[in-house]
Design a protein around this motif. Sequence first.
Motif, short mmCIF file in Angstrom:
data_model
loop_
_atom_site.label_atom_id
_atom_site.label_comp_id
_atom_site.label_asym_id
_atom_site.label_seq_id
_atom_site.Cartn_x
_atom_site.Cartn_y
_atom_site.Cartn_z
N SER A 1 -5.70 5.29 2.33
CA SER A 1 -6.77 5.91 3.13
C SER A 1 -7.35 4.91 4.11
O SER A 1 -7.36 3.71 3.86
CB SER A 1 -7.87 6.46 2.21
OG SER A 1 -8.53 5.40 1.55
N HIS B 1 0.82 -1.21 0.00
CA HIS B 1 0.00 0.00 0.00
C HIS B 1 0.86 1.26 0.00
O HIS B 1 2.06 1.24 0.28
CB HIS B 1 -1.06 -0.01 1.11
CG HIS B 1 -0.54 -0.03 2.51
ND1 HIS B 1 0.13 1.01 3.07
CD2 HIS B 1 -0.61 -0.98 3.46
CE1 HIS B 1 0.45 0.71 4.31
NE2 HIS B 1 0.01 -0.50 4.57
N ALA B 2 0.25 2.37 -0.34
CA ALA B 2 0.92 3.64 -0.59
C ALA B 2 1.63 4.21 0.64
O ALA B 2 2.55 5.01 0.51
CB ALA B 2 -0.09 4.66 -1.12
N ASP C 1 -4.86 2.68 -1.47
CA ASP C 1 -4.40 4.06 -1.70
C ASP C 1 -3.88 4.73 -0.43
O ASP C 1 -3.48 5.89 -0.44
CB ASP C 1 -5.51 4.91 -2.33
CG ASP C 1 -6.70 5.14 -1.40
OD1 ASP C 1 -6.71 4.62 -0.26
OD2 ASP C 1 -7.64 5.83 -1.83
#
Length: 132
Positions: A44, A13-14, A42
């Motif tokens: 979030s 994940h980012a 993303d």
Amino acid sequence: MTRPEPVYPAERHALYDAHGYAAAIRSGDLLFVSGQVGSRADGSPEPDYKDQVRQAFANLRATLQAGGCTLEDIVDVTTFHTDPERQFEAFMAVKTEVFPRPPYPNWTAVGVTWLAGFDFEIKVIARIPDAA
């Protein structure tokens, strides 16, 4: 001396790149997993608390798998909670799904005031079964 090796899950994940950290570090027969939060791909957070805890455990499973471990290999757990008194019942429901029976790993829960937009975080140390 064993050289530490970074470990990342396949669907990274980012947050790892955005904040410059490894999902886990393999050192000898131990896997030190960084705090896993209930983030979507993303970066979030899952908005619902219980879903956020479930997603954190899913992210943990993926990181453990990338390091050659499973939940059964965990020896030490630390969880961080932004509102432990209100969250305890929902957290325990998910924890019981993930760890339904003994033997349980040792566990430390810590109340905190900030988790960068998240309400739950879990970090673990696991023994890598085939590392020896």
